[in-house]
Design a protein around this motif. Sequence first.
Motif, PDB file in Angstrom:
ATOM      1  N   LYS C  15       0.791  -1.165  -0.129  1.00 39.17           N
ATOM      2  CA  LYS C  15       0.096   0.009   0.076  1.00 39.17           C
ATOM      3  C   LYS C  15       0.809   1.316  -0.014  1.00 39.17           C
ATOM      4  CE  LYS C  15      -3.800  -2.335   2.584  1.00 39.17           C
ATOM      5  NZ  LYS C  15      -4.772  -2.068   3.600  1.00 39.17           N
ATOM      6  N   VAL C  32     -12.609  12.020   7.890  1.00 39.07           N
ATOM      7  CA  VAL C  32     -13.136  11.533   6.545  1.00 39.07           C
ATOM      8  C   VAL C  32     -11.915  11.324   5.541  1.00 39.07           C
ATOM      9  CG1 VAL C  32     -14.148  12.718   4.515  1.00 39.07           C
ATOM     10  CG2 VAL C  32     -15.088  13.226   6.428  1.00 39.07           C
ATOM     11  N   MET C  35     -10.976   7.634   6.142  1.00 35.80           N
ATOM     12  CA  MET C  35     -11.889   6.423   5.829  1.00 35.80           C
ATOM     13  C   MET C  35     -11.777   6.688   4.230  1.00 35.80           C
ATOM     14  SD  MET C  35     -15.239   6.793   8.392  1.00 35.80           S
ATOM     15  CE  MET C  35     -15.312   8.745   8.370  1.00 35.80           C
ATOM     16  N   ALA C  38      -8.690   4.736   3.173  1.00 34.40           N
ATOM     17  CA  ALA C  38      -8.452   3.301   3.728  1.00 34.40           C
ATOM     18  C   ALA C  38      -9.657   2.649   2.862  1.00 34.40           C
ATOM     19  CB  ALA C  38      -9.079   3.349   5.198  1.00 34.40           C
ATOM     20  N   LEU C  39     -10.562   3.151   2.272  1.00 33.31           N
ATOM     21  CA  LEU C  39     -11.675   2.255   1.663  1.00 33.31           C
ATOM     22  C   LEU C  39     -11.185   1.302   0.578  1.00 33.31           C
ATOM     23  CD1 LEU C  39     -14.652   2.193   1.588  1.00 33.31           C
ATOM     24  CD2 LEU C  39     -14.923   3.539  -0.127  1.00 33.31           C
ATOM     25  N   GLY C  41      -8.038   0.204  -0.122  1.00 36.04           N
ATOM     26  CA  GLY C  41      -6.946  -0.955   0.341  1.00 36.04           C
ATOM     27  C   GLY C  41      -5.845  -0.546  -0.469  1.00 36.04           C
ATOM     28  N   GLN C  42      -5.676   0.615  -0.703  1.00 36.28           N
ATOM     29  CA  GLN C  42      -4.571   1.257  -1.688  1.00 36.28           C
ATOM     30  C   GLN C  42      -3.683   2.084  -0.689  1.00 36.28           C
ATOM     31  OE1 GLN C  42      -3.552   0.428  -4.925  1.00 36.28           O
ATOM     32  NE2 GLN C  42      -5.464  -0.973  -4.928  1.00 36.28           N
TER      33      GLN C  42
END
Lengths: 391, 391, 391, 391
Positions: C15, C32, C35, C38-39, C41-42
């Motif tokens: 990542k 924000v 999140m 993270a969303l 997965g990169q």
Amino acid sequence: MLYLRPEIKTMKQRKIRMGMVGGGPGAFIGNVHRMAAALDGQIELVCGAFSSDPSKSKEAGKDLFLDEDRVYANFELMILKEKELPLGVRMDFVSIVTPNHVHYSPAKLALENGFDVVCDKPLSFSLEEAESLAEIVEKTGRIFCLTHNYTGYPMVRQAKAMVAAGAIGKIRKVVVEYPQGWLSTLLESSGQKQAGWRTDPSKSGKAGCIGDIGTHAENLAEFITGLEIKELAADLSTFVAGRLLDDDGSVLLRFNNGAKGILFASQIAVGDENNIRIRIYGETGGLEWLQTEPNTLLVKHPDKANEIYRTGGGNLSKEAQNATRLPAGHPEGYLEAFANLYKEFALASRLRNEGKPFETTFPTVKDGVRGMKFIDAVVESSSGNAKWTSV
Amino acid sequence: MLYLRPEIKTMKQRKIRMGMVGGGPGAFIGNVHRMAAALDGQIELVCGAFSSDPSKSKEAGKDLFLDEDRVYANFELMILKEKELPLGVRMDFVSIVTPNHVHYSPAKLALENGFDVVCDKPLSFSLEEAESLAEIVEKTGRIFCLTHNYTGYPMVRQAKAMVAAGAIGKIRKVVVEYPQGWLSTLLESSGQKQAGWRTDPSKSGKAGCIGDIGTHAENLAEFITGLEIKELAADLSTFVAGRLLDDDGSVLLRFNNGAKGILFASQIAVGDENNIRIRIYGETGGLEWLQTEPNTLLVKHPDKANEIYRTGGGNLSKEAQNATRLPAGHPEGYLEAFANLYKEFALASRLRNEGKPFETTFPTVKDGVRGMKFIDAVVESSSGNAKWTSV
Amino acid sequence: MLYLRPEIKTMKQRKIRMGMVGGGPGAFIGNVHRMAAALDGQIELVCGAFSSDPSKSKEAGKDLFLDEDRVYANFELMILKEKELPLGVRMDFVSIVTPNHVHYSPAKLALENGFDVVCDKPLSFSLEEAESLAEIVEKTGRIFCLTHNYTGYPMVRQAKAMVAAGAIGKIRKVVVEYPQGWLSTLLESSGQKQAGWRTDPSKSGKAGCIGDIGTHAENLAEFITGLEIKELAADLSTFVAGRLLDDDGSVLLRFNNGAKGILFASQIAVGDENNIRIRIYGETGGLEWLQTEPNTLLVKHPDKANEIYRTGGGNLSKEAQNATRLPAGHPEGYLEAFANLYKEFALASRLRNEGKPFETTFPTVKDGVRGMKFIDAVVESSSGNAKWTSV
Amino acid sequence: MLYLRPEIKTMKQRKIRMGMVGGGPGAFIGNVHRMAAALDGQIELVCGAFSSDPSKSKEAGKDLFLDEDRVYANFELMILKEKELPLGVRMDFVSIVTPNHVHYSPAKLALENGFDVVCDKPLSFSLEEAESLAEIVEKTGRIFCLTHNYTGYPMVRQAKAMVAAGAIGKIRKVVVEYPQGWLSTLLESSGQKQAGWRTDPSKSGKAGCIGDIGTHAENLAEFITGLEIKELAADLSTFVAGRLLDDDGSVLLRFNNGAKGILFASQIAVGDENNIRIRIYGETGGLEWLQTEPNTLLVKHPDKANEIYRTGGGNLSKEAQNATRLPAGHPEGYLEAFANLYKEFALASRLRNEGKPFETTFPTVKDGVRGMKFIDAVVESSSGNAKWTSV
């Protein structure tokens, strides 16, 4: 004197003349019929028997600016006296806006005395009355319009035309519903007149909710799809303690082309108004219409964006355009839809009067018989614990 | 003979009698006025000068079932001839539904000959005409109703009543808009009648879009808020090549209480219908209403859930209830709103006729003068590159 | 030991590593960003300077499961210490989520020390800072993403793609608005942190509402249309007594292709949430999008039914599809739109790292400079009583 | 070396570690689970057996940046190998995202080897498997989360809280529906993977539509109302020729408190997306929620205006607020709702790990058993021509 215009004109030269049964003080639907009849300038109210109480009938006649001698104490008098007047003076048709148990007698008398009839729905108190009326209409050859008014909306006409044209392919599923919330308490115990007769088996007939609004849903589904409900399985309820008739019903439907359906009518749907909605799914498209936003028809596609058809749009069918008075963006409502039935009834009357062919684009006594069969089937099915019952 | 009913009745015993100027074949708004006037059974059309072409006027009269001798070749004849008829036979008021440049003369003649007037909007061709009409109304004491029809919607009445009652506190911001898409091409070159006169400076006046629909937006904002636009800065455009008047306008507003605003009117808003919408924000609440879904008023709160007020709801003001014909869930539309103005005008006429006090709940000649001032200010501001201009 | 996995991997194998400036306890936008990053997965958060208060920074780091030695007392330390770590261990980029007055310094330091930057909007405290940052980006060649997050919505991408493809023809009118109601009272006096800095000229800059949300509206309009606002006339207000910056603004726009527009931003629009909406009218079609129902794009036509484009629909452009994670009917929201910017930023970083060409589909420092120019022009125009001012 | 961070931390100091079964290339729901798990920074994916094809599993692991030795050829290997790793290194729980027929075995193995489980719905291939799993959960004491994700929406939580608080009184009627249109043709014949297994009785179980989405509707109704469906009468159809399982179902419901209901699920509802909607009518109020506009809950009243509750509103219950990440106006979508189940599962795991009491606010194996009973009852009822069947 210049201002004493000749009274007697041919139907071509004048408005069609309406006599009304019911619709006296405190009535709801009577005034609806009067506004609907007046809207297009084709019909004028000339007489009435507005109440079973003669003094109330007189009062109503006065408020409506009628001549005193054209306000009658009862419908029998009205029909028989008017019949004696010359054509062009006498009423041309009778509009019946009484509770269900007072549909049959005035309709029968009017038909048998040569008057066309507009009648509120459901057609009658019982299926027996309905079938009798159908026979009388057949025999007398009079025009009979049943005011399943939701069929008058332009977008309902559009939906019907699209189905007929194959726009959504063979129909597979129909979901039609009519939730209302106004009877979620025992309103009839308060003396509210509308609630009173609708929940009284001696006036409404064997069904409450399912007769009053379930038949609208049934009629709308059959009107748009051109299909017939073949059999059904119904679960009626009376949720409000002390109520004498059903106030909610859920019904599984099977149509004569193999389509399936759901019909849901309720008067205990708190916070809902008159939310009659229909969704129809075919093999290649879908349609959705909701009465509280009546100028929109949602047209659904499997492989491209859904479309918003709107009353007055240039892309609509002639059937929808014929039922529209205004350009797009000028919302047409309940009264305009209702008025469409009167307008079409008036047109049919004029054409018949001139000996020309005419269409019955409006619901007729046959739709009324279907509605009464539907009520019977629902009540029978529900009594049998939702057993499948033929309509 | 029984059927020769006496012709002459007092106004209490009969409908109010309307004569119409304009509204012949091909007209849009004339038919709207006729339907609106007919809806409530208070008014009947008795005569008209429907077209500047006498044969078209005759044709229209026939379609409307009028007596031939009450269909006139021009409005002057109509007003002068009708005046000679006895009260109760002659028309009681004149309804003017012609293009803007033919409002002043018939209105003036009617008022000066003792007739009340209903007139389509905008009031006149120019501010000068408008101010003259206001003087004549003042002088003659006649009732004058200007059909800014959007003020007739029940939820607009509700909004006005709520603002007046302080439900949203002192108003800070008003956003009012009226986008239409029907003139996004040079439709007037096709011979379309409605487009033709509206884009013709010799008929419409100095403004196109901003006069035709911008004044509706202006009127709606002032009607609901009870405020006046004090000054404005406007940017008008003519987007369609070959068009002679503006087809789009954006306007910054400042109100007389310190509130700010935006007014946006357009006829090149492709795909929009008649999307007049108003949003009003006060210190303690907000209101939002959209004409294409006219039976909903969104009531906004700072600290609790927004609410959906609906026509017919039991929680509404008496002003809204007075403007409502049907229970909740029976959508009322454009014609019902329009008819409210006629109904209220008829009521005022009756009360005046009986010597009683009456309210002008409908827009009057004063609103018309405001509209013409608005047009003048917008055009002047835009010519000065959106300079602030007093209204 | 099997479980001691090797720490140092190439960017292809791992990542991308993020360090964050700001976003400590009580922050809204920091979470924000986390999140959103993270969303997909990169990206993983590896370090941060979360607060100007070192103890709060530590607390935040603990809650985020960071190693203690990667939680720094300030951004200078973070950038300089991380720079010393080997590639693959150190952070790859810095995310700046502080108030406006703390954008410039960390961005400059990060860029000049070889780190890419993601920065919240508006770009900076002043136009001078913005232009300086643009130069630094240019000079350093780093990737800079400005989180005008509304550009990340699939239907905004669809709108942009349709405009670019000519689907609505030459643009004539743009109406963009961003009404909020949360500052309709003097919330900043309550100690509410978000209200505090946004209404404080020493932190927010010369504009309040117009900087905080007006720039979102400006950016959205320019992003979708591909046009630039050439000049504007603005009327700013401060409605809440005691407030130090504007809380409402109305702006007339003129675009570089001749189109006209209206921009409206407000924080006193009681009862409105984050109702950023844009309507674009071209010569042959129109588009309408509203952030609170973000998965719908209304596509308007002059001569056929308007269409409802929906996120995930098979009929959408590749740009919209690239910004979509789920099939139609699975609503994507604010965080997904925000995450699209991070996802695209990560993709650009990877491609750049591999020496491949990459696109900046996300807003960059150039958009940030436009935004700051917009703020300056609005404030100058409003000070001059809405005089036309170049952007 | 500074950058070799110690690997083994307590659960308090680290994210919870997830192993995944299924979710390889071409999967839809696997990626949903990964995004949902990642969103809140509480969970990290550490290993997986992503496909029954080991090379595809490896490929997926690489794309997900996993260590090669944590990507397994099958779930048995994964569970047994991971078990041997030390706590803090090994996975903490297993997420099962395979088709229905591969739920039971990995769930059983995981539970019996000490791992908590998150499992996609419906719970299993058959009721027997479901009941066996319930026993194993009971016996092992592990936490089991079934991802009936619609229960994760803030406004669903709000609805549940309001019902529990008596806000709408005793429930009378529930109408829940889930129309989709994606299977209105024989999509499974095209090789489309999602359609393939869902319409294959050897993978999906004895039901198609009613298992895949009907169970969502059933679960949503029971979740919000706190009631149980006592008996039902179902009419299943397979409209698409060649399809092996039902693609449409209509079900009459009777609840254990006497309430009635309708459940409608369809995959041939052309043009509909994932339109799961629920309407609940109680004695004193009503609730309506629609998944495609998930941030709105319509709250209905008998005697005042209906209200629009919105995600993030200050007037919401703590249950709704706990399920919300953003202020009002920042739309939360499908992934956020899904992530709520993972977040709550993670919280329960942490609390259990610390020996503290915890709540299962998410659906569990018990809901899974209910769902499988529902499927069995629907299929049995439909086979018996919609005979009433106990659940």
